[in-house]
Design an enzyme around this catalytic site. Sequence first.
Site, PDB file in Angstrom:
ATOM      1  N   SER A  45       0.823  -1.204   0.000  1.00  0.00           N
ATOM      2  CA  SER A  45       0.000   0.000   0.000  1.00  0.00           C
ATOM      3  C   SER A  45       0.868   1.271   0.000  1.00  0.00           C
ATOM      4  CB  SER A  45      -0.954  -0.056   1.195  1.00  0.00           C
ATOM      5  OG  SER A  45      -1.957   0.926   1.108  1.00  0.00           O
ATOM      6  N   ASP A 100      -8.781  -3.930  -6.791  1.00  0.00           N
ATOM      7  CA  ASP A 100      -8.405  -3.304  -5.514  1.00  0.00           C
ATOM      8  C   ASP A 100      -9.044  -1.923  -5.417  1.00  0.00           C
ATOM      9  OD1 ASP A 100      -7.137  -2.295  -3.264  1.00  0.00           O
ATOM     10  OD2 ASP A 100      -5.107  -2.648  -3.987  1.00  0.00           O
ATOM     11  N   HIS A 156      -6.903  -5.934  -0.867  1.00  0.00           N
ATOM     12  CA  HIS A 156      -5.803  -4.983  -0.817  1.00  0.00           C
ATOM     13  C   HIS A 156      -4.691  -5.607   0.003  1.00  0.00           C
ATOM     14  CE1 HIS A 156      -3.858  -1.072  -0.739  1.00  0.00           C
ATOM     15  NE2 HIS A 156      -3.774  -1.118   0.570  1.00  0.00           N
TER      16      HIS A 156
END
Length: 530
Positions: free
Chosen positions: A221, A441, A470
């Site tokens: 991320s 995502d 994710h």
Amino acid sequence: MLHPVPHPSKKRAAVLLSLSAAAAALASPVVAAPAPAPAPAPAPAAAAALRWSGCATPRYPTLQCASLKVPLDHDHPAGRQISLALTRVPHTAATSQGPLLVNPGGPGGSGRTLAGFVASALPKDVAAQYDVIGFDPRGVGRSEPALDCGAGHFKPVRPDSVPLDPATERANLERVRSFAESCQTKHADVLPYVGTVSAARDLEVLRTALGAERLSYFGYSYGTYLGAVYARLHPDRVHRLVLDSVVDPGGVWYEDNLAQDQAFDARHKSFLAWVAQYDATYHLGTDPAAVEERWYAMRTALRSAPAGGKVGPAELEDTYMPGGYYNGYWPALAEAFAAYAVREDAKPLVAAYERFGAVEPSAGNSYSVYTAVQCRDSAWPRDWNTWRADMWRTHAKAPFMTWNNAWYNAPCAFWKTEPLQTPDVTNHDLPPALLFQASEDAATPFEGAVAMHDKLAGSALVVEEGGGNHGVALSGNKCLDEKLAAYLRTGQAADAACPAQPAPKPATATRAVPPSAGGAALHGLLGFRG
């Protein structure tokens, strides 16, 4: 300008045609005009050798801990020092490939526990070759000083996130302005030095302290952006670079959040369609559109009568947003929805809020760092009229969390620390990097991975085709995990697609995350909003 989020069927088609064709077709609309590269990074301050001590846990019996002093201001390395909290699982093989730094994202996520998880989740022969190192970035967790700007900022019940009247908008504006002012009051001496470039320069000090000629990095991320910035500053110091669920480097951060709003709305619709598929269990209807109407009817009802005195519309969004990160949460969320809407029982909804949406005391630190980093990294609109117009325009297409996300980031409209210019992470000097991305995502939409793939020359992009979670590597997808392990062994990778894991099945409340969903341990470490 909003980043386009194609309809899922179009994205799937693009991936199936070929990843290289997708890059050509999708990269152009989403990559911003190149910003200047970061200034050449000076040599880091000399770092004392790290002193590791045992901090084993039952799950991670070989875990070690240390702390590292780094300059608050890297341009004045002899000045004030701050500390970073570190963990390590040492290599056991006769020959080591050096340190593998791991980061769970955020910004604001603590990475100390992630080291043990990654070392235990990798194949034994791969983990044995690396010192897997977790760290709390500056300002986070056990690093010192730790930021905490505003106790009680998320205390329920908050004003409705959707400002349907001026009073509601004023109440939300007062909340976020107060938070920004509190940060400035408490941490004015630190805020100018909390940002991605400073954190990346910390990693170079850490590399020096480890005595390593090069380091490897595995970030999820936001951690993908941190890794890309480090690699741009020090390409010759990178051994392996793994980026999972990739931030769009051309949209940092205002536009990336607008893109998130549309992607989360699409993912929420996927959840509601899944609920409709199991009408025999949840009794909410077989038509996804009708199920969606019932969800929004629940939201409306909570405006005047918050569930348990805790769950109003804003808290409801907080509760269901994690379902956009990980579909293993869908059974628990569906059960809470059904209990409220069908059986008129609010207790499961309150329990779901306490599990998924309620902010624990430690979250005050992570949110404070999140805000400090995002507000410092790049320029945000300072005219609230710009925010208002963009949010209403996006809300018309994506009502699920556009305004909720706006208020989460809105302190940046009132931030006093001057923003930096976003660096261009384009890199032609790296060894091949490996990128992982689920095609659906929500938190980091697919286009961001394509854009990063295009910027990192020689990189490989592995797509979990049809996946919506994710954080996908080390979450139970054998195809992805094998490609990760092979890359860490050899440094070689190629563009590829892997099928997604099966969607979860309904489960009882006592087994709310079914084993078939996979990834529960990983997603517990990654958290949300990151």
